[in-house]
Design an enzyme around this catalytic site. Structure first.
Site, PDB file in Angstrom:
ATOM      1  N   ASP A 254      50.098  37.871  31.534  1.00 38.46           N
ATOM      2  CA  ASP A 254      49.869  39.752  33.069  1.00 38.46           C
ATOM      3  C   ASP A 254      51.320  39.154  33.129  1.00 38.46           C
ATOM      4  O   ASP A 254      52.040  39.410  32.225  1.00 38.46           O
ATOM      5  CB  ASP A 254      49.423  39.265  34.197  1.00 38.46           C
ATOM      6  CG  ASP A 254      49.529  40.303  35.676  1.00 38.46           C
ATOM      7  OD1 ASP A 254      48.133  40.930  34.977  1.00 38.46           O
ATOM      8  OD2 ASP A 254      50.492  40.049  36.769  1.00 38.46           O
ATOM      9  N   ASP A 380      39.174  42.857  29.496  1.00 37.19           N
ATOM     10  CA  ASP A 380      39.692  43.368  30.221  1.00 37.19           C
ATOM     11  C   ASP A 380      40.025  44.560  30.672  1.00 37.19           C
ATOM     12  O   ASP A 380      40.438  45.846  30.267  1.00 37.19           O
ATOM     13  CB  ASP A 380      41.326  43.065  29.530  1.00 37.19           C
ATOM     14  CG  ASP A 380      42.428  42.301  30.818  1.00 37.19           C
ATOM     15  OD1 ASP A 380      42.271  43.346  31.938  1.00 37.19           O
ATOM     16  OD2 ASP A 380      43.196  41.806  30.446  1.00 37.19           O
ATOM     17  N   HIS A 408      40.548  39.633  32.522  1.00 34.13           N
ATOM     18  CA  HIS A 408      42.095  39.500  32.652  1.00 34.13           C
ATOM     19  C   HIS A 408      42.471  38.442  33.064  1.00 34.13           C
ATOM     20  O   HIS A 408      43.163  37.997  33.857  1.00 34.13           O
ATOM     21  CB  HIS A 408      42.120  40.692  33.824  1.00 34.13           C
ATOM     22  CG  HIS A 408      43.403  40.992  34.065  1.00 34.13           C
ATOM     23  ND1 HIS A 408      44.647  40.966  33.083  1.00 34.13           N
ATOM     24  CD2 HIS A 408      44.818  41.126  34.815  1.00 34.13           C
ATOM     25  CE1 HIS A 408      45.775  41.063  33.121  1.00 34.13           C
ATOM     26  NE2 HIS A 408      46.065  41.000  34.141  1.00 34.13           N
TER      27      HIS A 408
END
Length: 431
Positions: A254, A380, A408
């Site tokens: 991320d 995701d 995710h």
């Protein structure tokens, strides 16, 4: 005299033979008396003229016994010849078998080796010494079946070492580094890597996970973080503390991808490989906000899931970003187990906004010298596949991997598959 000798020889056969020691002990005179007594007895038998017929019959019986003895003696002689020939053939076969020069025992077959307790002298043998001749009865072999070279029997408490684990360890040792450092994404902490840490350590790697400033156990107020350098400080401090020639494989998730890119520019000689997992992989002059701003207008769930915090008032830019807890299941953990969702709900914290809007400046000399890999998460919703592919196209890595069925948070939803890819990348030979 002929009858006397015949009688002597047969009378002696009927008596048990005495050992040489007993004969010596008895002396020559005793032996002489023994022979003379038999001679007198036989002479008396032959000189009796009144019983001539009985004497003839006695002679005939003696001849029959003599011939029978000769036949029996001939049969034993044949058996001895066969036995000698068999022993001679065995000895010839034995001498043609290769063996140690210090031992003349049966051939030294290869000994088994215990994995837990390997043999220290594989050439050793349990066989005895000495040659085998054709006239001796061969001794029964004491070798039997080949025994293990372990010094003791295996215990239930002994660790079981599988061949594939040993083979994998050799491959790991052949790589440039065996150490990973894991960088979490926005709102997460080092706690999110607990499955990945466990799996990598089982494969022989050393693993470190850092808490970025204001995340995890860090006591810093997120609203007070004003730069990417400040937010990445724990990671930079970790790389700075490495030994001069030590390198690590850095993994970012991320928004942790932006922190990782910043560290790559600062410490290029400390990083062997960089792996981006559904992460922001920025090019020179880009910011994370620029990339995500393109997705905010077309993704309603992304707009709803993010909550901007204004510690300095709404007239000023946001200071931090938080998540709507009610939307986390659908937005981030749509494929993750419930227990990991529960862990995240009580552990996630807001992440600073200033580093998100900061433009990253990297160079080919530093950032560009490190091998990069990207892992796409195919289910995701937080960073959709199209968005991931756009970053890959704009800043191509060396190789791209796909994690099917991963949301995710692949360290929760697909930990085993993620671990296999990480190990595969680690085993790639360094250039």
């Amino acid at each position: 005299m002929g009858n006397s000798f015949t009688c002597i020889s047969h009378e002696e056969e009927k008596r048990p033979k005495k050992s040489s020691a007993n004969r010596i002990k008895g002396g020559v005179s005793n032996s002489g008396r023994y022979i003379r007594r038999l001679s007198f007895s036989c002479s008396g038998l032959s000189s009796n003229s009144s019983s001539k017929k009985s004497g003839i019959r006695a002679k005939k019986k003696i001849r029959e016994r003599h011939h029978h003895h000769q036949d029996h003696h001939g049969h034993d002689k044949d058996s001895n010849i066969i036995q000698e020939q068999t022993l001679a053939a065995t000895n010839l076969l034995f001498n043609q078998t290769p063996r140690s020069s210090n031992s003349a025992a049966p051939p030294n077959f290869r000994r088994s080796t215990s994995v837990v307790y390997p043999s220290t002298n594989p050439a050793s043998s349990d066989s005895g010494s000495g040659s085998v001749s054709a006239v001796e009865t061969p001794k029964k072999s004491t070798c039997g079946f080949v025994r293990s070279s372990s010094s003791r029997q295996r215990s239930r408490n002994d660790p079981v070492i599988k061949p594939n684990q040993l083979d994998l360890k050799k491959k790991v040792d052949a790589s440039e580094t065996k150490r990973f450092v894991l960088v979490h994404g926005g709102g997460f902490g080092a706690w999110c890597w607990y499955k990945t840490i466990t799996l990598l350590e089982k494969h022989g790697f050393q693993v470190d996970a850092v808490d970025l400033t204001g995340s995890g156990v860090s006591s810093t107020d997120t609203n007070n973080i004003t730069s990417l350098a400040h937010y990445s400080k724990p990671l930079l401090h970790f790389l700075e503390s490495l030994k001069p020639n030590e390198k690590v494989i850095i993994v970012g998730h991320d928004f942790g991808g932006a922190c990782m890119s910043y560290a790559m520019e600062m410490f290029p000689t400390k990083i062997s490989k960089a792996i981006f997992i559904s992460a922001t992989m920025l090019a020179n002059g880009q910011s994370t906000f620029d990339l995500f701003n393109q997705q905010l207008g077309s993704n309603d769930l992304m707009q709803q899931a993010h909550i901007f915090l204004y510690a300095n008032g709404k007239k000023n830019p946001p200071t931090a970003v938080d998540y709507d807890r009610s939307l986390l299941r659908d937005f981030i953990f749509n494929k993750s187990p419930p227990k990991d969702l529960a862990l995240s709900l009580v552990s996630m914290r807001p992440f600073p906004f200033a580093p998100v809007g900061e433009k990253l400046h990297v160079s080919k000399k530093n950032y560009g010298s490190i091998r990069r890999f990207y892992i796409k998460t195919m289910e995701d919703y937080a960073v959709p596949v199209l968005f991931q592919e756009a970053m890959i196209k704009l800043n191509p890595p060396e190789q791209v991997f796909q994690l099917k069925g991963a949301d995710h948070a692949p360290f929760f939803s697909r930990p085993q598959s993620l671990n296999r890819i990480l190990v595969e990348i680690a085993k790639l030979p360094f250039k």
